[in-house]
Design an enzyme around this catalytic site. Structure first.
Site: not given
Length: 459
Positions: A122-123, A166
């Site tokens: 996600k990051t 995110e």
């Protein structure tokens, strides 16, 4: 539920304002002209930054911090019911939102909202898309779970209708989000202290997929098991991606440079696009880039901006981050804390110049360790030498009867050299003695294991 309106600049108070996500939301509202106050246990770099921007922050948390002039109170899931400030907030009768609810409310003020969800990546993918969008004339507002060098922070307040964040699945917090554009990278078993089993994880992601706006786009990894389960009930457009196969966008003619960074030619809906080059390693980042490319093309971003942004993106902090060299050994730090993430990072490391690959691993939470003992051992055994620190407990008590020694025993049975050392001090002393020229050391985990590498470099 209380609705945040950017045309009504109220006073918002954050209980636990010093967290990386809470501080980011506070900064976004500060940038939009809201009055911000908050509290935390201690002062930190994040709280000092907010104070410099105009926030009023109290230390520590106390009932007296809930003043009459506050219009809305925001709190994190980490705040306990017996917290005196939280109790005073509830007693005040003022509107209250969780961190996730506030983030969802903020997103509704942006016409082009983007979320990036998935068990892993996600990051990195949020940061990758952010880097591309920063190349455009429409400056985005960004909220990411790590430090992105391009903005020197985890948050950036832009001046357009584009917002990217995110979306974390833990406690179903992302069910408060209703994005225009939604990326789902992968769906695997994790956070089993909350979800209990993979079936519940999948059901959670399915509900989130259905949150995508009807006039929006869901971009999803075709390699997710039974991907149609997630897409069959959505009302928006669906775009699939995969490294190979019959997805809408795939990577062809993949090559790697001397650092293991990939270059490839995307093919999107049958159209061969210009070659792009990445500045981060690993096939998993080719996959992340495909999702980013598809999103940005559908948003109307020029392909030149896409290529430039991808070439500039050198990774978020703690994501295969080069820390330095010690006695001729290269030290990398990586946030990988799930077996799939470990496999991806160690596969990427194989293409990075080195003689021996050494991993100093700190497992994150007792429940995750217990759930994935065999999987952790199998993934870590790809290294030449594994050094194990004690488990990072995070929010959990030590009541599960599991330790890093259990991982060590399983790794040893697989034939990989392993050393269970427990303390960081013991790990550092072992590495000081045993690291050789041209070794590659990766400090790995979501806790504070990065300190091992930093301490070596500071010796």
């Amino acid at each position: 539920m209380y609705k945040i309106d950017f045309n009504n600049k109220i006073h918002v108070h954050f209980i636990g304002i010093g967290g990386i996500s809470m501080s980011g939301l506070a900064e976004i509202l500060l940038g939009a002209g809201f009055t911000i106050s908050g509290s935390d246990r201690d002062s930190s770099d994040l709280t000092k930054h907010l104070e410099a921007l105009g926030a009023k922050i109290n230390y520590p948390q106390a009932a007296s911090n809930i003043t009459e002039d506050i219009n809305l109170i925001v709190y994190t899931a980490a705040i306990r019911e017996d917290n005196p400030e939280f109790a005073a907030a509830k007693a005040s009768g003022k509107p209250m939102l969780t961190r996730a609810e506030l983030l969802g409310e903020i997103m509704e003020n942006y016409a082009r909202s983007i979320t990036v969800a998935g068990t892993h990546g996600k990051t990195t993918t949020t940061s990758m898309v952010s880097q591309i969008l920063l190349e455009t004339a429409d400056e985005p507002t960004i909220s990411v779970g790590g430090i992105l060098d391009a903005i020197h922070s985890n948050v950036h307040v832009g001046d357009s209708d584009v917002f990217i964040t995110e979306a974390c699945e833990y406690t179903n917090s992302y069910h408060s989000f209703f994005p225009k554009y939604n990326i789902i990278l992968n769906v695997e078993a994790d956070h089993l202290d909350f979800f209990k089993n993979l079936e519940n994880v999948r059901a959670s992601f399915k509900k989130f997929a259905e949150n995508t706006a009807e006039d929006g786009i869901l971009i999803i990894n075709k390699d997710i098991d039974d991907v149609k389960y997630f897409t069959q009930d959505v009302k928006c457009q669906v775009i699939t991606y995969a490294l190979t196969g019959d997805a809408d966008i795939v990577a062809t003619d993949v090559t790697y440079n001397e650092k293991g960074f990939a270059s490839f030619v995307p093919v999107f809906n049958g159209e061969t696009l210009e070659r792009v080059s990445l500045n981060v390693p690993g096939d998993h980042n080719i996959s992340n880039a495909l999702a980013a490319i598809a999103l940005c093309i559908k948003m109307g971003v020029s392909y030149d901006c896409i290529k430039t942004g991808l070439a500039k993106f050198g990774g978020a902090h703690r994501r295969f981050e080069l820390k330095g060299t010690y006695k001729g050994a290269t030290i990398i730090d990586d946030y990988a804390h799930h077996p799939t993430e470990i496999r991806a990072s160690l596969a990427a490391a194989k293409n990075y110049p080195h003689n021996r690959l050494i991993v100093c691993f700190q497992s994150h939470t007792y429940t995750r360790t217990l759930s994935f003992l065999d999987e952790f051992a199998e993934a870590l055994s790809a290294a030449d030498i594994v050094v194990l620190a004690d488990i990072y407990p995070a929010r959990e008590p030590d009541i599960y009867g599991v330790s890093a020694k259990d991982i060590a025993e399983r790794i040893e049975k697989l034939g990989t050299e392993v050393h269970y050392l427990g303390s960081f001090d013991a790990c550092e002393k072992f590495l000081e003695k045993n690291l050789l020229n041209n070794d590659l050391l990766i400090t790995m985990g979501a806790g504070d294991v990065y300190l091992v590498g930093e301490n070596l470099l500071n010796n």
